[in-house]
Design a protein around this motif. Structure first.
Motif, PDB file in Angstrom:
ATOM      1  N   ALA A  15      43.577  38.543  34.931  1.00 51.28           N
ATOM      2  CA  ALA A  15      42.347  38.028  34.323  1.00 51.28           C
ATOM      3  C   ALA A  15      41.858  36.765  35.015  1.00 51.28           C
ATOM      4  CB  ALA A  15      42.583  37.753  32.846  1.00 51.28           C
ATOM      5  N   ALA A  16      42.795  35.933  35.442  1.00 51.43           N
ATOM      6  CA  ALA A  16      42.413  34.631  35.991  1.00 51.43           C
ATOM      7  C   ALA A  16      41.600  34.779  37.270  1.00 51.43           C
ATOM      8  CB  ALA A  16      43.666  33.804  36.246  1.00 51.43           C
ATOM      9  N   SER A  17      41.901  35.840  38.038  1.00 51.02           N
ATOM     10  CA  SER A  17      41.244  35.967  39.335  1.00 51.02           C
ATOM     11  C   SER A  17      39.926  36.732  39.248  1.00 51.02           C
ATOM     12  CB  SER A  17      42.187  36.693  40.301  1.00 51.02           C
ATOM     13  OG  SER A  17      42.560  37.926  39.719  1.00 51.02           O
ATOM     14  N   ASP A  18      39.540  37.146  38.060  1.00 50.17           N
ATOM     15  CA  ASP A  18      38.343  37.967  37.903  1.00 50.17           C
ATOM     16  C   ASP A  18      37.250  37.100  37.290  1.00 50.17           C
ATOM     17  OD1 ASP A  18      36.396  39.658  36.860  1.00 50.17           O
ATOM     18  OD2 ASP A  18      37.812  41.330  36.763  1.00 50.17           O
ATOM     19  N   HIS A  19      36.179  36.840  38.043  1.00 46.19           N
ATOM     20  CA  HIS A  19      35.205  35.881  37.516  1.00 46.19           C
ATOM     21  C   HIS A  19      34.424  36.427  36.334  1.00 46.19           C
ATOM     22  CE1 HIS A  19      32.379  38.147  40.017  1.00 46.19           C
ATOM     23  NE2 HIS A  19      31.440  37.621  39.248  1.00 46.19           N
ATOM     24  N   VAL A  20      34.272  37.778  36.247  1.00 49.95           N
ATOM     25  CA  VAL A  20      33.587  38.347  35.077  1.00 49.95           C
ATOM     26  C   VAL A  20      34.419  38.088  33.832  1.00 49.95           C
ATOM     27  CG1 VAL A  20      32.688  40.445  34.035  1.00 49.95           C
ATOM     28  CG2 VAL A  20      32.465  40.095  36.487  1.00 49.95           C
ATOM     29  N   LEU A  21      35.721  38.321  33.964  1.00 47.45           N
ATOM     30  CA  LEU A  21      36.591  38.097  32.810  1.00 47.45           C
ATOM     31  C   LEU A  21      36.665  36.614  32.469  1.00 47.45           C
ATOM     32  CD1 LEU A  21      39.517  40.622  33.175  1.00 47.45           C
ATOM     33  CD2 LEU A  21      37.288  40.837  32.083  1.00 47.45           C
ATOM     34  N   ALA A  22      36.594  35.793  33.489  1.00 49.17           N
ATOM     35  CA  ALA A  22      36.605  34.351  33.212  1.00 49.17           C
ATOM     36  C   ALA A  22      35.418  33.982  32.346  1.00 49.17           C
ATOM     37  CB  ALA A  22      36.572  33.573  34.524  1.00 49.17           C
ATOM     38  N   GLY A  23      34.270  34.633  32.583  1.00 51.63           N
ATOM     39  CA  GLY A  23      33.084  34.372  31.775  1.00 51.63           C
ATOM     40  C   GLY A  23      33.241  34.814  30.334  1.00 51.63           C
ATOM     41  N   LYS A  24      34.092  35.812  30.128  1.00 58.12           N
ATOM     42  CA  LYS A  24      34.261  36.331  28.775  1.00 58.12           C
ATOM     43  C   LYS A  24      35.448  35.715  28.065  1.00 58.12           C
ATOM     44  CE  LYS A  24      32.463  40.808  30.170  1.00 58.12           C
ATOM     45  NZ  LYS A  24      32.438  42.240  29.929  1.00 58.12           N
ATOM     46  N   ALA A  25      36.122  34.818  28.737  1.00 51.62           N
ATOM     47  CA  ALA A  25      37.401  34.323  28.209  1.00 51.62           C
ATOM     48  C   ALA A  25      37.254  33.652  26.853  1.00 51.62           C
ATOM     49  CB  ALA A  25      38.040  33.367  29.205  1.00 51.62           C
ATOM     50  N   ALA A  26      36.038  33.146  26.578  1.00 53.71           N
ATOM     51  CA  ALA A  26      35.870  32.498  25.281  1.00 53.71           C
ATOM     52  C   ALA A  26      36.050  33.487  24.139  1.00 53.71           C
ATOM     53  CB  ALA A  26      34.479  31.863  25.199  1.00 53.71           C
ATOM     54  N   TYR A  27      35.783  34.745  24.415  1.00 56.35           N
ATOM     55  CA  TYR A  27      35.969  35.765  23.377  1.00 56.35           C
ATOM     56  C   TYR A  27      37.251  36.534  23.598  1.00 56.35           C
ATOM     57  CZ  TYR A  27      34.971  39.647  20.227  1.00 56.35           C
ATOM     58  OH  TYR A  27      35.042  40.573  19.215  1.00 56.35           O
ATOM     59  N   LEU A  28      37.452  36.972  24.839  1.00 57.17           N
ATOM     60  CA  LEU A  28      38.607  37.803  25.140  1.00 57.17           C
ATOM     61  C   LEU A  28      39.799  36.925  25.536  1.00 57.17           C
ATOM     62  CD1 LEU A  28      37.032  40.782  27.119  1.00 57.17           C
ATOM     63  CD2 LEU A  28      37.737  40.712  24.740  1.00 57.17           C
ATOM     64  N   ASN A  29      40.437  36.317  24.547  1.00 56.51           N
ATOM     65  CA  ASN A  29      41.691  35.616  24.827  1.00 56.51           C
ATOM     66  C   ASN A  29      42.651  35.904  23.693  1.00 56.51           C
ATOM     67  OD1 ASN A  29      41.593  33.358  22.750  1.00 56.51           O
ATOM     68  ND2 ASN A  29      39.613  33.135  23.765  1.00 56.51           N
ATOM     69  N   VAL A  30      43.932  35.758  23.977  1.00 52.71           N
ATOM     70  CA  VAL A  30      44.930  36.235  23.020  1.00 52.71           C
ATOM     71  C   VAL A  30      44.860  35.509  21.677  1.00 52.71           C
ATOM     72  CG1 VAL A  30      47.400  36.538  22.598  1.00 52.71           C
ATOM     73  CG2 VAL A  30      46.429  37.108  24.833  1.00 52.71           C
ATOM     74  N   PRO A  31      44.791  34.190  21.631  1.00 54.13           N
ATOM     75  CA  PRO A  31      44.777  33.555  20.302  1.00 54.13           C
ATOM     76  C   PRO A  31      43.580  33.991  19.448  1.00 54.13           C
ATOM     77  CG  PRO A  31      45.172  31.925  22.013  1.00 54.13           C
ATOM     78  CD  PRO A  31      44.849  33.187  22.716  1.00 54.13           C
ATOM     79  N   PHE A  32      42.386  34.040  20.053  1.00 56.48           N
ATOM     80  CA  PHE A  32      41.212  34.431  19.281  1.00 56.48           C
ATOM     81  C   PHE A  32      41.332  35.890  18.846  1.00 56.48           C
ATOM     82  CE2 PHE A  32      36.296  34.785  19.205  1.00 56.48           C
ATOM     83  CZ  PHE A  32      36.299  34.524  17.842  1.00 56.48           C
ATOM     84  N   PHE A  33      41.881  36.711  19.741  1.00 57.50           N
ATOM     85  CA  PHE A  33      42.107  38.118  19.398  1.00 57.50           C
ATOM     86  C   PHE A  33      42.997  38.218  18.168  1.00 57.50           C
ATOM     87  CE2 PHE A  33      44.407  42.122  19.667  1.00 57.50           C
ATOM     88  CZ  PHE A  33      43.427  43.030  20.037  1.00 57.50           C
TER      89      PHE A  33
END
Lengths: 489, 195, 400
Positions: free
Chosen positions: C121-139
């Protein structure tokens, strides 16, 4: 006429409320509804309304004439914004035209018998709205004398229409819808036209209603097939009505334009269409029941039910707005994100916020029973919803087109007076047709209303409480609720 | 040729003589739905064939009381739908892939997904036409003349009264006996209808 | 038709329930333990276990979501016909606490199910943009919220209805009707975001605004198939034999038919718009499902989930005969399973269907535990809501 009409909106799960109030029986329902068309002349208000509508229709004709003679340059369209008022009006009117079939077909399949008081009215509204809708794509094509090229008819170029274009699907969807709605409406009206024929006092009425009632004589062998046909038409019209606005949404969603291309469009457009259609029915029926003395046939409970449907569909629309916004961010696509921010904060943000406040906030009033029971609230809310739904289409069309991928080609859109007057004129056409309808045709489906009255059923036996919506449930502990009806048995 | 003439020309099996007097049949009026239902069941059980009930609205359960068979209308609708769908698909295939092939937006000349909307609309349209026209044709409509429509009392059949008509060409019809039978069912008025 | 006479009906599940609960519970636990063990022994870091478990988990959970929707729908519309089949629906909707527990194996394997939770995930800039939603604690926070809300809603409607069994108080019906409307709003929100979280984010680059509606439509289809199967089994065991009649089965069949068509409409809308627009970031999801062995699978789904049940269920006779309805319902249920499989698996197994023993174990395990929970729930109160003021209407219900 009774002055005090009992409140049938009280919730009591033990009893199904009565649909028709005021101690009506078959005779009074017939007299009341048919009597409206048999008066020698309508009230003065009808003439005033008709004159205004006709004048507006004249404006429509003049504007179309000007457009045809001059060209689409008389509109404010420009290079990125190739669709403006024309398609906004088209989608707006098609949307309005969804409530009729919804009430006649979908509520029929759901056994919602209260629909019988309002279905004729709503079906008529559907047809007139579709007439208005069909006008706009036809006149926006430029050389409108060639609009028949939209249909697969042989022409001298020997070219066929491109069936892979969503715009052509639209032609088929809207014309099929028009045709099926017309059949549904007319078929529903045959028994009532026969009633008018049999009551007719003048030769002209006898002949005209006689021809259009096709010799209907209420024979049960006829009813037997008629009811089957009605059920089948309802079963066909239900997917049709859903498909029509889905296809309309494909016009936008099958493109690649941010703000247009999103997969939730089909169901969201359908919900929005039902939403606006019900609001329009509400807006028209409130004065009609007042003016024509139909408050015991179109009761407060009918309005209450309609406002609940408006609340449900309005919430779906609001939900779709929210999901779209979320997904624009979630997509990670900068164009998507920009489009939605531009809607809320760009040059057309005023339209966006009108849309949100009318479509999302207004229906929330209907959570409260007190407000659902207030005629002024219902009337004003239904107007606001119609305003909001018009702006929804305007926002979708204009904001997305005026600022798409390349900032160098951005341009804003301002309608000219021709577009505004054409839109106003379409209301003239709609109301002209509508006023003719309430003058000459039965605006309540008499035969259907009679069939949901308690007198239409046996006292005991096979019809007791069969999921019918007309009442007569036995009370909880043994003792029978009896018939809560006025009228004679 | 009027209906009565047509009927009187038909040979009828059975004992009862056919009165060739221009009589269409008998019309019995009922005031309420339960009376009509009870009467319809008795007329059915008495073995009449050429008879009918007339009501201002569809009365639930009356078809059973009259012993009517389910209508075959659904097959007409099915046929209409199949024809509409087939025509819709073939038309698009022939026009866009055969007669005037044109590549648009990189889609195949014959692309089923893009052809589904039009195919669907035509399916529904033709099925609906089948339902509407099928109903009319099976019901013998439009019929601009019918003997019953000449009866004044019958005008209320589309408003607030319920009727049973028994036609003169029914094998069991007998002007006197049938009239008495109808009266015994609680009819408020029994009249002869001439055709 | 007269009101059905239920005085001779056996309205309690009784001792039979305990036996089924224990047996099914034991089978379920053994099967899941075997699956976990197999996963630990495998060399893929538990991925095959995690994806198979996800398929089974989502499949059975959607049935419960469909049930919750059905209960809410019955109340919000004030429906009369469905009162006699509401208890089984309430029992199915009552499994959310169980699924909260069953989700533990999933939550431990997020990294092998969701690319956004793994190392890449860290190396993918699209996923980096979504990290505010798609992250383990928030999930996890959302996950707890979903299951908490669903459990509360299902339990509220089940308990209130059970309370009414004794008192027959119509005020309780009004109360449930009042709460069901906001309940629908909450349901729509949670079910939609749940679908984004649990399945859509399996391919975190891909997005579709209709996805929530798609999973919802499938859930209701699945539930509509389970409900007649459950009531038929209850009747087979000699319970509620007169209460549920062919009229109710006919209506359930109609509901299944309607939602099968609705599912097809939603599925077609999503496919059509992505196929037509042909935008690479969207078509990748369909490309995976339309190439290799998955193309045949998609075709089976089209025929099996729409065409065949359409023609089966359009017939009045099929809906009114228990044997044929049971067949149609089983078929539709199987297709719903294939649908969930089709939604879940291609992301981890793009070139093969990826079906293995692991799937059998997980399906058997989660399914058996669900059966145990449903029978237990059913045994806690009468099998029909005897105090419901609309019971009479339901008992004398007849299709026109």
């Amino acid at each position: 006429m009774k002055t005090a009409i009992p409140d049938s909106t009280v919730d009591d799960p033990r009893v199904r409320p009565e649909l028709i109030l005021g101690g009506n029986d078959f005779t009074t329902v017939t007299d009341k509804v048919a009597g409206l068309m048999e008066r020698p002349r309508p009230p003065r208000a009808w003439y005033i309304a008709f004159a205004v509508s006709l004048a507006l229709t004249g404006v429509l004709v003049a504007m179309i004439g000007y457009l045809v003679l001059t060209g689409v340059g008389v509109w404010g369209l420009n290079n990125p914004v190739g669709w403006g008022f024309d398609i906004t009006n088209f989608v707006f009117w098609v949307g309005i035209g969804h409530a009729g079939t919804l009430i006649s077909a979908i509520l029929f399949l759901f056994r919602q018998k209260w629909r019988t008081s309002i279905n004729r009215f709503a079906e008529a509204m559907t047809i007139f709205a579709v007439v208005c809708a069909g006008l706009f794509p036809a006149i926006h094509v430029g050389r409108i004398w060639l609009a028949w090229w939209l249909f697969p008819l042989p022409n001298q170029q020997q070219v066929w229409p491109n069936f892979r274009s969503p715009l052509l699907w639209d032609v088929f969807a809207v014309s099929s819808y028009m045709f099926v709605s017309l059949m549904f409406w007319y078929m529903g009206m045959i028994p009532d036209l026969a009633t008018l024929r049999d009551r007719a006092k003048t030769k002209v009425r006898q002949i005209v209603y006689g021809i259009f009632s096709l010799g209907w004589r209420g024979s049960n062998r006829q009813w037997h097939r008629y009811e089957r046909a009605y059920l089948l038409l309802a079963a066909l019209a239900t997917p049709l009505v859903v498909s029509v606005h889905s296809v309309v949404s494909f016009d936008f969603a099958a493109s690649q334009l941010p703000g247009w291309h999103t997969t939730v469009f089909p169901p969201y457009f359908v919900a929005g269409a039902i939403f606006s259609g019900f609001a329009m029915v509400m807006m028209l029926i409130i004065p009609a029941r007042q003016y024509f003395g139909l408050k015991d046939i179109v009761t407060m409970r009918h309005l209450d039910n309609m406002s609940k449907i408006i609340l449900a569909t309005g919430s779906m629309v609001g939900f779709a707005y929210a999901i779209e916004f979320f997904m624009a961010w979630y997509s990670g696509n900068p164009y998507e994100m920009f489009t939605f921010l531009n809607r809320a904060m760009g040059p057309y943000s005023w339209a966006y916020w009108i849309m949100v406040s009318c479509n999302v906030l207004t229906p929330q009033l209907f959570w409260f029973k007190k407000l659902r029971g207030s005629i002024p609230v219902l009337f004003v809310a239904s107007i606001l919803i119609n305003v909001g739904m018009w702006f929804e289409r305007f926002v979708i069309i204009v904001t997305s087109l005026s600022r798409d991928f390349l900032p160098g080609s951005w341009l804003s859109y301002t309608p000219t007076y021709v577009e505004i007057l054409t839109f106003a004129g379409s209301f003239g056409l709609f109301f002209t047709l509508f006023l003719l309808f309430v003058r000459y045709l039965p605006m309540v489906a008499m035969a259907e209303v009679k069939s949901v009255m308690p007198q239409a059923h046996l006292e005991e036996g096979i019809h007791k409480g069969l999921g019918d919506y007309w009442g007569d449930m036995p009370q909880q502990h043994g003792e029978k609720g009896g018939h809560h009806r006025g009228g004679k048995s | 040729m009027t209906a009565a003439q047509k009927h009187s020309g038909t040979p009828v099996q059975g004992a009862a003589p056919v009165p060739d007097t221009g009589v269409f049949g008998l019309l019995a009026e009922f005031q309420t739905v339960p009376q009509l239902m009870a009467a319809a069941e008795k007329v059915r059980d008495a073995g009449y064939i050429h008879w009918d009930s007339h009501t201002p609205f569809p009365v639930h359960g009356l078809s059973d009381a009259m012993g009517l068979k389910p209508t075959r209308l659904p097959y007409v609708v099915l046929a209409g739908g199949l024809i509409g769908g087939a025509v819709g698909l073939l038309m698009q295939w022939w026009m866009n892939a055969i007669d005037y092939p044109l590549v648009i937006s990189g889609k195949p000349l014959f692309s089923i997904p893009a052809n589904i909307p039009v195919m669907f609309e035509l399916t529904v349209l033709c099925a609906a036409i089948g339902a509407f026209l099928g109903m009319l044709v099976m019901n013998g409509l439009p019929a601009l003349y019918h003997p019953l429509l000449t009866n004044d009392r019958f005008r209320r059949a589309t408003a607030d009264r319920f009727f049973i008509s028994i036609e003169a060409d029914d094998p069991k019809f007998d002007a006197e006996g049938t009239a008495g039978f109808l009266r015994s069912l609680g009819s408020s008025a029994v009249e002869e209808v001439r055709g | 038709m007269q009101r059905a006479d239920i005085t001779k009906d056996n309205l309690q599940l009784g001792a039979r329930a305990a036996k089924v609960t224990w047996l099914a519970g034991a089978i379920g636990l053994v099967a899941i333990a075997a699956a976990v063990l197999l996963g630990l022994l495998s060399s893929d870091g538990g991925e095959s276990f995690a994806t198979a478990y996800l398929t089974a988990f989502v499949f059975f959970l959607t049935l419960a979501l469909g049930a919750l929707f059905f209960v809410l729908l019955q109340h919000v519309t004030g429906a009369g016909w469905g009162v006699v089949v509401r208890r089984p629906a309430e029992a199915i909707a009552g499994v959310f606490p169980l699924f909260a527990v069953l989700s533990i194996p999933l939550l431990f394997n997020l990294h092998s199910i969701y690319p956004w939770a793994g190392g890449e995930a860290a190396s993918d800039h699209v996923l980096a943009g979504k990290a505010a939603y798609l992250n383990v604690p928030f999930f996890l926070i959302r996950w707890i919220a979903y299951f908490g809300i669903w459990s509360l809603m299902a339990s509220y409607f089940r308990r209130t209805s059970a309370r009414q069994d004794g008192s027959g108080d119509p005020a309780l019906t009004i109360k449930m009707e009042r709460l069901s409307a906001p309940g629908m709003v909450v349901f729509a929100l949670t079910a939609t975001f749940f679908s984004f979280d649990v399945l859509m984010s399996r391919d975190p680059h891909w997005y579709s605004t209709i996805y929530g509606v798609y999973l919802f439509s499938g859930s209701v289809v699945g539930f509509c198939a389970v409900l007649p199967l459950l009531t038929l089994s209850l009747q087979r065991w000699g319970r509620i034999q007169h209460a549920v009649t062919r009229e109710h089965y006919h209506d359930l069949g109609k509901l299944t038919f309607a939602f099968v068509v609705f599912w097809a409409y939603i599925a077609f809308s999503q496919f059509m718009l992505m196929w037509y627009s042909n935008i690479p970031e969207e078509t990748s999801w369909y490309l995976r499902r339309l190439s290799g062995p998955w193309s045949g699978f998609s075709l089976i789904l089209l025929l099996g989930h729409f065409v065949i049940p359409f023609w089966l269920l359009i017939s009045r006779g099929v809906k009114r005969r228990p044997a044929t309805l049971a067949f149609a319902a089983s078929w539709v249920l199987l297709m719903h399973l294939l649908d969930v499989y089709w939604l879940t698996m291609p992301e981890s197994s793009p070139t093969s269907l990826g079906f293995s023993l692991m799937h059998v174990l997980c399906l058997a395990g989660v399914g058996a535990l669900m059966i145990a929970a449903v029978t237990y729930n059913l045994s806690r109160s009468a099998l029909i809501p005897v105090g419901d003021p609309r019971l009479d209407e339901s008992l004398s219900f007849e299709n026109v």
